[in-house]
Design an enzyme around this catalytic site. Structure first.
Site, PDB file in Angstrom:
ATOM      1  N   SER A  14      -0.882  -1.103   1.300  1.00  0.00           N
ATOM      2  CA  SER A  14       0.290  -0.260   1.455  1.00  0.00           C
ATOM      3  C   SER A  14       0.793   0.191   0.102  1.00  0.00           C
ATOM      4  CB  SER A  14       1.386  -0.992   2.221  1.00  0.00           C
ATOM      5  OG  SER A  14       2.220  -1.664   1.308  1.00  0.00           O
ATOM      6  N   LYS A  15       1.617   1.218   0.159  1.00  0.00           N
ATOM      7  CA  LYS A  15       2.147   1.841  -1.043  1.00  0.00           C
ATOM      8  C   LYS A  15       2.848   0.829  -1.941  1.00  0.00           C
ATOM      9  CE  LYS A  15       3.694   6.499  -1.779  1.00  0.00           C
ATOM     10  NZ  LYS A  15       4.456   7.620  -1.347  1.00  0.00           N
TER      11      LYS A  15
END
Ligand code: GLU
Length: 478
Positions: free
Chosen positions: A246-247
């Site tokens: 994820s970011k």
């Protein structure tokens, strides 16, 4: 029947490599079977809409070569289907379900729903299902805001996913989801089914987070009497065993990787391997080869771990095989933006680095020696394998300097430098390797450099080479 797949992203800001992988597999599956691959932007959730996100998805797919087969005409090209622009009357479809008893109007207020939650309910309690037809009519007529919910009936639902096998769920686990929101727009839960049906999608591919909601969608297909598509759910892409990619953990989007100096074909190639492998275990593949090699049997159920080192390695293969001119063009952009290297011969520099970098971003570190040359650790002159020492450097560098000074500007090229310095090594009775090692250290102050002593001297030019060797001699005699 013609196989038709779709990629149906929501425009929420950036294209995660997981999304790109879904698009790629849907593309491969369609192409492998002479079918159609379609892009549909799912933007009915206006609250999550991000300006520019549609364009980004659209341009990324084009850049990656995942060209879809149809869509509205946007100046001679196919544009994506955009759900909000389709002006489809989803309400009309929802009303069919209401009439059949497969959906119902719900007028519950936010407060009531919150109260329900507070009391421990995990799902909606079908309260409005018991309203009489007259009550519903009255509420509609007096303008009470409403949503339309799916009426999930008792029973069990089963379907077969081509990757995960048979999935069976007790309908008790499913909620009466909202199909039409208070703003009149459909939810994803409804729009995806109606659109997939109307677009004749035969195979739905998406992340396995949808495995457990798919039974709800199947109930909708069944209620309409529509044929269900086949399903291919894909494993998650993880950063490590515990965390999704994820970011929060850094780069995850196609654009991030392009900005870090990855090549589009390499990104796509690496993404293909995240959850799929061809029978022959080939790793480096062009898009055409992937189409050739793709099979659903090769898709894994286990989550894939994103391995940046492997992607870097693949990228290095793509960089190496680029035609030199093409590499030079891209390298120039990176050199221009990294610093004032334009006094150097970019073509020479590019020749030295093409085989020595994994990403374009690596160029910055590889050429840093051109900019930075200050006091360095003299221990670099000592190399056991090359049989060099500080003492040897102290003795030989003044003679190297002399050779260099005596070379004409026009002779200051790799070949001439190489033969003059080789001659010097022979003359003083040391190995060429010894002489080149100390010269390279004296020119750069670094252990590893993109190129040998004479290549680097040519690149630096006569004046700078002389200055650097003098500096090193002084350093050795301090
Ligand atoms: N719009 C959904 C998403 O972005 C698509 C899921 C699907 O492919 O059905 O997750």
């Amino acid at each position: 029947m013609k196989i038709r797949t779709r990629f149906a992203p929501s425009p929420t800001g950036f294209l995660h490599v997981g999304g790109l992988r879904t698009a790629l597999y849907a593309y491969l599956y369609a192409k492998k079977n002479n079918g159609d691959f379609i892009l549909r932007i799912e933007d009915t959730d206006q609250a999550r809409y991000v300006e520019g996100a549609v364009e980004l998805i659209y341009s990324t797919l084009r850049d990656a070569g995942l060209i879809y087969s149809e869509g509205p005409d946007i100046g001679g090209q196919y544009g994506p289907y955009i759900q909000s622009l389709r002006k489809l009357d989803y309400l009309k479809y929802a009303k069919i379900l209401v009439e059949q008893g497969d959906a119902y109007y719900c007028f519950c207020s936010k407060e009531r729903l919150e109260e329900l939650k507070e009391q421990g309910a995990t799902k909606y309690d079908k309260h409005c299902l018991s309203l009489s037809a007259v009550e519903v009519e009255q509420k509609l007529a007096s303008g009470v805001p409403y949503v339309i919910r799916q009426n999930i009936k008792k029973g069990v639902s089963t379907y077969t996913d081509l990757v995960f096998g048979e999935i069976t769920i007790d309908n008790d686990e499913l909620e009466d989801n909202i199909l039409i929101k208070a703003d009149g727009l459909p939810t994803y839960n409804f729009a995806n089914v109606v659109d997939d049906h109307l677009m004749n999608i035969t195979c739905v591919m998406r992340g396995n987070e949808y495995l457990s909601s798919t039974p709800k969608y199947n109930l909708l297909y069944d209620a309409f009497g529509w044929e269900r598509p086949i399903y291919i759910h894909l494993p998650q892409i993880m950063k490590d065993a515990q965390h999704k990619l994820s970011k929060r953990f850094g780069s995850v989007s196609y654009a991030d990787f392009i900005n870090q100096g990855f090549i589009n074909k390499a990104i796509l190639n690496y993404v293909a391997l995240l959850g799929w492998s061809p029978k022959n275990n080939q790793e480096k593949m062009s898009l055409e080869e992937m189409v050739e090699l793709f099979s659903v049997e090769g898709i894994s159920r286990s989550n894939a771990i994103f391995d940046l080192d492997k992607m870097r390695w693949l990228n290095s293969l793509y960089i190496k095989e680029l035609p030199f001119d093409e590499f030079l063009r891209s390298a120039t952009t990176w050199l221009d933006k990294s610093c004032a290297y334009n006094k150097y011969n970019y073509a020479l520099l590019a020749k030295l680095i093409q085989g020595r970098i994994e990403t374009y971003e690596d160029i910055i570190e590889k050429v840093a020696f051109l900019d930075e040359f200050t006091e360095y650790d003299l221990a670099l002159f000592t190399n056991i394998k090359q049989k060099t020492s500080i003492e040897l450097a102290r003795q030989i560098l003044p003679q190297v300097l002399e050779v260099i000074i005596n070379l004409e500007e026009t002779e200051f090229v790799n070949d001439a430098l190489y033969s003059s310095l080789s001659a010097l090594a022979e003359q003083v009775g040391i190995k060429k390797g010894q002489l080149f090692w100390v010269t390279r250290v004296a020119l750069t102050g670094r252990e590893s450099t993109p190129g040998g002593a004479t290549e680097l001297a040519e690149l630096l030019g006569k004046t700078s080479s002389i200055a650097r060797i003098k500096f090193s001699i002084d350093l050795l005699n301090k």
